[in-house]
Design an enzyme around this catalytic site. Structure first.
Site, mmCIF file in Angstrom:
data_model
loop_
_atom_site.group_PDB
_atom_site.id
_atom_site.type_symbol
_atom_site.label_atom_id
_atom_site.label_comp_id
_atom_site.label_asym_id
_atom_site.label_seq_id
_atom_site.Cartn_x
_atom_site.Cartn_y
_atom_site.Cartn_z
ATOM 1 N N GLU A 178 -11.367 -0.519 -3.706
ATOM 2 C CA GLU A 178 -10.839 0.111 -2.680
ATOM 3 C C GLU A 178 -9.610 0.672 -2.983
ATOM 4 O O GLU A 178 -9.406 0.909 -4.540
ATOM 5 C CB GLU A 178 -10.617 -1.129 -1.650
ATOM 6 C CG GLU A 178 -9.454 -1.861 -2.242
ATOM 7 C CD GLU A 178 -9.384 -3.226 -1.250
ATOM 8 O OE1 GLU A 178 -10.055 -3.384 -0.215
ATOM 9 O OE2 GLU A 178 -8.308 -3.792 -1.345
ATOM 10 N N ASP A 232 0.720 -1.353 -0.141
ATOM 11 C CA ASP A 232 0.061 -0.023 -0.048
ATOM 12 C C ASP A 232 1.018 1.235 -0.009
ATOM 13 O O ASP A 232 0.655 2.101 0.848
ATOM 14 C CB ASP A 232 -0.763 0.107 1.241
ATOM 15 C CG ASP A 232 -1.800 -1.132 1.382
ATOM 16 O OD1 ASP A 232 -1.979 -2.001 0.367
ATOM 17 O OD2 ASP A 232 -2.274 -1.422 2.394
#
Length: 738
Positions: A223, A47
């Site tokens: 997402e 991420d």
């Protein structure tokens, strides 16, 4: 802006006084980088977020997984680089004493998003569990720091609080991404598969959500959002499917755009991201090399004006950081973004790179040193700056580069604190001025301008860039060059040919991180995709199934009549131990490349829950090793899913299943599987879909260990319609691939 005659006179006088020598330093050897770029300090760096600090370093941040196998969970990680070829690990964002006091013990900290505005660095992040409620109630936290390396101070509570789902649980308030928009407001995007992604306005300091959120994507699809502004559009980019299925991870990134930061965001086909038959234009997906599951990305622009996607992915050969079904090994990767027909595409659609590629361009040409920018400028004054940025250059009156910039496309960029008026001149032709709260570009008789927000603070450090790329001039002011915007002006000047000349400034400003670079050559055409040639084999269902067809678990309800194969969906499955579904195969042609195609009609309705009714094509080795391309109902969405199952733990035969999304779902859908052998002799199956049989969206590839059977399937659980829908296939054909 100075009157044209005054500016022309100033240019003439300055040129006579300083000279216009075209002497240039010898070209620097190109720096290359190879994915994964985090390998020197970590096995996993998931991420990722990235920003350039005022010290010239690029800082990267990652979620709280251990960096290496059997290592401790961190409280988010930090690293930095000057050139993207060597990195320095800096430790964690928080420790047990500095982490948010409102987080529950044992909470994880995920998905950092880094920004700079108001004279400080601001980090948003996911807190998976707060102390306010029992169980998982994710929320968005925020922390600030004077430098990109910290120290980080978390606020006393969430910037976005947990959102109850009405059933005793909580929606997925995760994966934040901030944007400063052209209206001067700050926005935060957050959310995920459970509940969809929303955007909320933030207070001016970025620390509090205000107003009513707007949902910008349907649930069950996206997402890991990130939003950038370009040429009048806000581009939403989000990750789809499963991030963390080990060797079957099919995570990919898709985009939609809007004229408003609140949406609605629609893809290149005009389909909203909020539709049940959800839209999304592919930004990056796996291509059959070692990298699978590319996603949860950040965005950056280098000194040559080239955009890049920074993301994590999984090496399918080493997918686990810990034991199978444990932590996934997700290192950090980087590749260039090409804007083609108004849409961001990774390497023109080629996807993740698996060999050395040019690194992002950093630093400056023309003998300018970011650690002492005044030394490369004539007429500028060296300033002590501060502990973060080091010496800066003050411009009061007039200054220029000591060397002439090359002719042709050019980009000038700097962190800048602006006086009442400052003008940047490129090639003695392109004039960009910030004055009277306006950004203006002038080339000869042509001019264009944009108002800056009333809240724009010129006394703070902002990013100012002026770029000439071919005949297009772009001037931009933003926070930190991460896709946000205070003002952007684009001016097309047919026939513009920028000459060699020093870059000049007039007015007053303090600059840091000054770079002058030739612009990266834009790529304007998508990479080639498979094309069909001559028909090799197939069946149009104009008679009984012949010898080329075979079954696994024959379903007698499947019938051939009137030129169609009609197959009521079986209440069956093929994933995990549920190997009860029938499969119908056709003999594939010989050779190392071909394309299989079918036309499917399957009406699964819209907007209601039907898990997981589906039909489509399959590349099959056995019940535990296959790739399945289907038109499928997933909760309230209707998607095209290209799934993969394989044995992930040979000791007990445990299987892993994951999937990538491809294109848009429709009641009538054309599908293709393109087969080829790669250089390693592996068997690669790439999928494509079409809603009209003419325009194809090519997507993810899965690699199988040997040549597979190719066929059709129709099955699913039956949460939803009863009687079951009927899948109708018009044909299955095999073509040459060219």
């Amino acid at each position: 802006m100075p009157p044209k005659r005054l500016l022309a006179a100033a240019l003439t006088v300055f040129a006579l006084a300083a000279g216009t020598s075209a002497a240039q330093a010898a070209p620097e050897p190109p720096v290359q980088t190879t994915n994964p770029i985090s390998s020197s300090f970590a096995d996993t760096f998931a991420d990722p977020a990235i920003i350039q600090g005022r010290d010239g370093y690029w800082y990267a941040y990652a979620t709280s997984d251990p960096l290496v196998a059997n290592g401790p969970f961190g409280l988010m990680h930090m690293a930095r680089t000057k050139d993207f070829s060597s990195w320095e690990y800096l430790g964690t964002v928080f420790d047990d004493q500095t982490k948010p006091a409102w987080a529950a013990p044992g909470s994880f900290f995920w998905a950092p998003d880094i920004r700079y505005f108001g004279g400080r660095y601001v980090m948003y992040f996911t807190v998976t569990d707060t102390a306010a409620n029992a169980g998982g109630d994710p929320a968005i936290g925020v922390a600030t720091a004077p430098t990109p390396a910290g120290p980080w101070t978390a606020t006393g509570g969430p910037v976005v609080t947990p959102k109850p789902d009405g059933n005793g649980g909580y929606f997925g308030t995760i994966d934040p991404a901030m944007l400063t928009a052209a209206d001067g407001k700050r926005y935060l995007y957050y959310g995920g598969f459970y509940g969809g992604i929303s955007v909320t306005e933030l207070s001016a300091d970025g620390l509090h959500a205000v107003g009513t959120p707007t949902q910008v994507t349907i649930g069950d699809r996206y997402e890991g959002s990130y939003v950038v502004y370009r040429d009048g559009w806000y581009y939403f980019m989000g990750s789809s499917m499963n991030c963390c299925a080990g060797p079957t991870t099919g995570y990919s990134v898709f985009a939609g755009r809007s004229r408003s930061p609140r949406g609605p965001f629609v893809d290149a086909d005009g389909v909203p991201l909020t539709d049940s038959r959800v839209g999304g234009t592919t930004v990056i997906t796996q291509n059959g090399n070692q990298w699978i599951g590319p996603g949860h990305h950040a965005f950056m622009t280098d000194a040559a004006g080239q955009d890049h996607i920074v993301y994590h992915a999984i090496d399918r050969g080493t997918p686990w950081l810990t034991n199978p079904f444990g932590i996934n090994r997700r290192p950090m990767l980087i590749d260039k973004i090409d804007w083609i027909d108004g849409w961001p595409r990774t390497r023109a659609g080629l996807g993740p790179s698996g060999s050395p590629v040019p690194a992002p361009t950093t630093g400056s040409a023309l003998g300018i040193d970011s650690t002492d920018p005044a030394a490369g400028l004539q007429g500028a004054t060296k300033q002590p700056g501060d502990a973060l940025g080091g010496p800066t250059a003050a411009i009061n009156g007039a200054a220029r580069t000591r060397q002439a910039a090359p002719a042709g496309s050019l980009r000038v960029e700097a962190d800048a604190r602006l006086g009442n008026s400052v003008t940047t001149v490129l090639g003695d032709q392109v004039v960009a001025t910030v004055a009277n709260n306006r950004l203006t570009v002038t080339v000869g008789p042509r001019t264009s301008s944009a108002n800056l927000p009333a809240t724009f603070d010129r006394t703070q450090w902002n990013k100012l860039s002026v770029q000439v790329s071919g005949s297009t001039v772009t001037a931009r002011l933003d926070d930190a060059g991460l896709g946000e915007v205070y003002g952007e002006v684009r001016l097309d000047v047919p026939g513009l040919k920028l000459g060699s000349a020093p870059v000049r400034w007039f007015g007053s400003a303090e600059v840091d991180n000054l770079t002058v670079r030739s612009v990266a050559k834009p790529v304007t055409k998508l990479a080639d995709v498979p094309q069909t040639g001559n028909l090799l084999a197939g069946d149009e269902f104009d008679g009984a199934l012949g010898a080329d067809w075979s079954w696994v678990r024959q379903d007698d309800k499947a019938t051939v009549a009137n030129g169609k194969l009609s197959w009521p969906l079986e209440n069956a499955d093929l994933v995990g131990s549920g190997n009860t579904a029938g499969l119908l195969f056709h003999t594939a042609p010989a050779g190392d490349s071909w394309i299989a195609e079918t036309k499917l009609h399957l009406d699964t309705g819209e907007g209601d829950i039907r898990n997981y009714q589906q039909a489509g094509m399959i590349a099959y080795l056995n019940d535990s090793d296959f790739a399945r391309l289907g038109n499928v109902a997933i909760w309230k969405t209707r998607q095209t899913e290209y799934g993969r199952e394989l044995v992930a733990r040979p000791s007990d035969g445990a299987t892993s299943y994951g999937a990538a999304a491809i294109g848009r779902s429709a009641p009538t859908l054309w599908m293709r599987l393109a087969y080829h052998k790669n250089a390693a002799g592996e068997h690669v199956y790439r999928a494509a879909t079409s809603v009209d049989g003419k325009n194809w969206t090519w997507g993810a590839s899965w690699v199988l260990p040997s040549a597979a059977k190719i066929g059709l399937y129709a099955h699913g659980e039956f949460t939803g319609a009863n009687p079951p829908p009927v899948a109708t296939f018009d044909y299955l054909k095999f073509y040459e691939s060219k």
